[in-house]
Design an enzyme around this catalytic site. Structure first.
Site, PDB file in Angstrom:
ATOM      1  N   TYR A   1      -5.660   5.142  -7.115  1.00 53.39           N
ATOM      2  CA  TYR A   1      -5.886   5.032  -5.677  1.00 53.39           C
ATOM      3  C   TYR A   1      -7.334   4.620  -5.463  1.00 53.39           C
ATOM      4  CZ  TYR A   1      -6.207   6.194  -0.727  1.00 53.39           C
ATOM      5  OH  TYR A   1      -6.402   6.134   0.623  1.00 53.39           O
TER       6      TYR A   1
ATOM      7  N   TYR B   1       0.848  -1.188   0.000  1.00 51.24           N
ATOM      8  CA  TYR B   1       0.000   0.000   0.000  1.00 51.24           C
ATOM      9  C   TYR B   1       0.888   1.243   0.000  1.00 51.24           C
ATOM     10  CZ  TYR B   1      -4.296   2.598   1.161  1.00 51.24           C
ATOM     11  OH  TYR B   1      -5.393   3.428   1.141  1.00 51.24           O
TER      12      TYR B   1
END
Length: 380
Positions: A333, A283
Site C-alpha cells: 500500500y 485502487y
C-alpha cells in the site's frame, strides 16, 4: 504536446523500513531517474500528495536538483495517485516544466498507521465520528453493507477480489505476500474488522516509496529506455454531495459516482472504451470498492460486478485481469503509486505477471474521496 512516463522507481516494500520517509523518497526518485536515463539536474518540477511528509525543497536539496519551476500537491489521500501524474502532464504540456517527478513516500506501518482511529480536523467528520465511525474500515463498511443490499452480491464476492490479488502477489517477488496465496475459506475465516468487512477485505499497511518521471513524448523517445509510455488520458472527479469516505447523504449510497465522473473523461479523452483495456490496475484499499469501480468504469452494468469476478474473471487469463502485481491487498500500500508503476511495466512488457496484448492499461486512484484515473498506452 503529448506527455509520457519515461521512468519509474521504487524502494523495497516492508513493514519497517528502518529509515526516514525523506530517504525513502530520495531512493525512489533516484531509481526513477536512473530508469529514465536522466540526472537530478534535469528535473524542473516535483508533484506529490498533500499527505506526504517530505517537502519538495528538502527532496530537491538531497537529490541535487537545483532550480524548480513547478511545485504542487494534491489532496484527498489515495485519490491523489493518478492526479499527481495529471498535474505533471499539464505542467509539461503548458511548458511550465520539462521533466516532472511525481513521488510518494510513507512509513505507514512503522510510523503513522492509517487504519487506526484518529481525530480529524475536517468538519465533515462531525457527521460520523461521534457515532464511532473513526476508521476508514468502519466508514467503508456502511457503504459496503448497502452495496450488498442493492446488488445481491455476497461477502464471498468481496473475498474473490482478495483471492485474485493474493494469487497474483504470490508470483510477484516484489510483493509483501510473495509466495502466500489464499483461498476463499481463508477469507471467510479471517476476523471481522467492521461487518461486512473482514481483515482480508482491507489493504495492508506498508513502508516504502514510488516515483514516476513525466516528460514530453518527444524527449522520452530520445532517452535510453524505450518504449515511452504515453499518458493517453488523465482525469480527476468528485461526485455531487461528496464527503470523505462517508458520502451517506447521496440518493444512492452503495455506489462511487466520483469514479463515474473520472471514467467518462477517460474514455472521451483517450478514445478507448472498456473493452479495449488489456488489464486494469484498480485502487483496492477495500474489496467492495473494486466491485463498485468495475461498474462505474463501464466494465459491467450496475450490480453485475459479482458476475464479472466469478470463476476467476479478474485473475490472469480471465475476462479482465485486475491488479496483476497483487495490488494494495497483495503487493504493498503505497497510496496507489505502485499501481501506476505496474501499469508502466505492463505497457513496456516487463511485468512479472505480464498480461498479453497491446491494448491500453487503466489505472485508478482511491475511492470514497475525490479521485483520479489514467489510461496509459504504448507509443506508436
Amino acid at each position: 504536446m503529448t506527455a509520457a512516463i519515461a521512468g519509474i522507481g521504487a524502494t523495497e516494500f516492508s513493514k519497517d523500513s528502518g529509515r526516514s520517509e525523506l530517504r525513502l523518497a530520495v531512493e525512489a526518485i533516484r531509481a526513477a531517474l536512473d530508469d529514465a536515463g536522466l540526472r537530478p539536474a534535469d528535473v524542473s518540477g516535483l508533484v506529490t500528495f498533500t499527505m506526504d511528509n517530505n517537502s519538495e525543497i528538502a527532496v530537491a536539496r538531497e537529490l541535487g536538483i537545483g532550480e524548480l519551476t513547478f511545485l504542487t500537491r494534491i489532496g484527498y489521500g489515495g485519490g491523489a495517485a493518478c492526479a499527481v501524474v495529471q498535474q505533471a502532464v499539464l505542467a509539461v504540456g503548458a511548458g511550465l516544466a520539462d521533466v516532472v517527478v511525481c513521488y510518494r513516500a510513507l512509513n505507514e506501518r512503522s510510523g503513522r498507521r492509517f487504519g487506526q482511529a484518529f481525530a480529524s480536523p475536517d468538519p465533515d467528520s462531525g457527521w460520523h465520528a461521534p457515532m464511532g465511525l473513526a476508521t476508514p474500515a468502519a466508514q467503508v463498511a456502511m457503504v459496503a453493507q448497502r452495496y450488498l443490499h442493492d446488488s445481491g452480491a455476497s461477502a464471498d464476492d468481496f473475498g474473490r477480489v482478495t483471492v485474485a490479488a493474493r494469487r497474483h502477489a504470490a508470483t510477484n517477488p516484489y510483493a509483501w505476500f510473495h509466495g502466500r496465496p489464499i483461498t476463499l475459506d481463508d477469507h471467510r475465516a479471517s476476523r471481522w474488522i467492521a461487518e461486512p468487512l473482514r481483515l482480508l477485505d482491507c489493504c495492508q499497511e506498508s513502508d516504502g516509496a514510488v516515483a514516476v518521471v513525466v516528460t514530453s513524448l518527444e524527449r522520452a523517445r530520445d532517452l535510453p529506455r524505450p518504449p515511452a509510455v504515453v499518458v493517453a488520458a488523465s482525469a480527476q472527479g468528485s461526485g455531487p454531495g461528496q464527503y470523505v469516505m462517508t458520502s451517506y447523504y447521496r440518493p444512492e449510497v452503495g455506489a462511487l459516482p466520483e469514479m463515474g465522473v473520472v471514467a467518462r473523461q477517460l474514455w472521451d479523452r483517450s478514445g478507448f472504451r472498456p473493452h479495449d483495456v488489456r488489464t486494469a490496475v484498480l485502487y483496492d484499499h477495500f474489496t467492495p470498492y473494486v466491485l463498485m469501480q468495475l461498474e462505474e468504469l463501464g466494465f459491467c452494468a450496475r450490480g453485475e460486478a459479482r458476475h464479472l469476478i466469478a470463476d476467476g474473471g479478474v485473475e490472469l487469463g480471465g475476462r479482465l485481469p485486475v491488479n496483476p502485481h497483487g495490488g494494495q491487498l497483495g503487493e504493498a500500500y503505497i497510496h496507489g503509486m505502485n499501481g501506476i508503476a505496474e501499469a508502466v511495466r505492463q505497457i513496456r512488457g516487463t511485468a512479472v505477471n505480464q498480461v498479453p496484448g497491446d491494448g491500453p492499461v487503466l489505472v485508478t486512484a482511491g475511492t470514497g474521496v475525490p479521485t483520479s484515473g489514467l489510461v496509459l498506452a504504448p507509443s506508436l
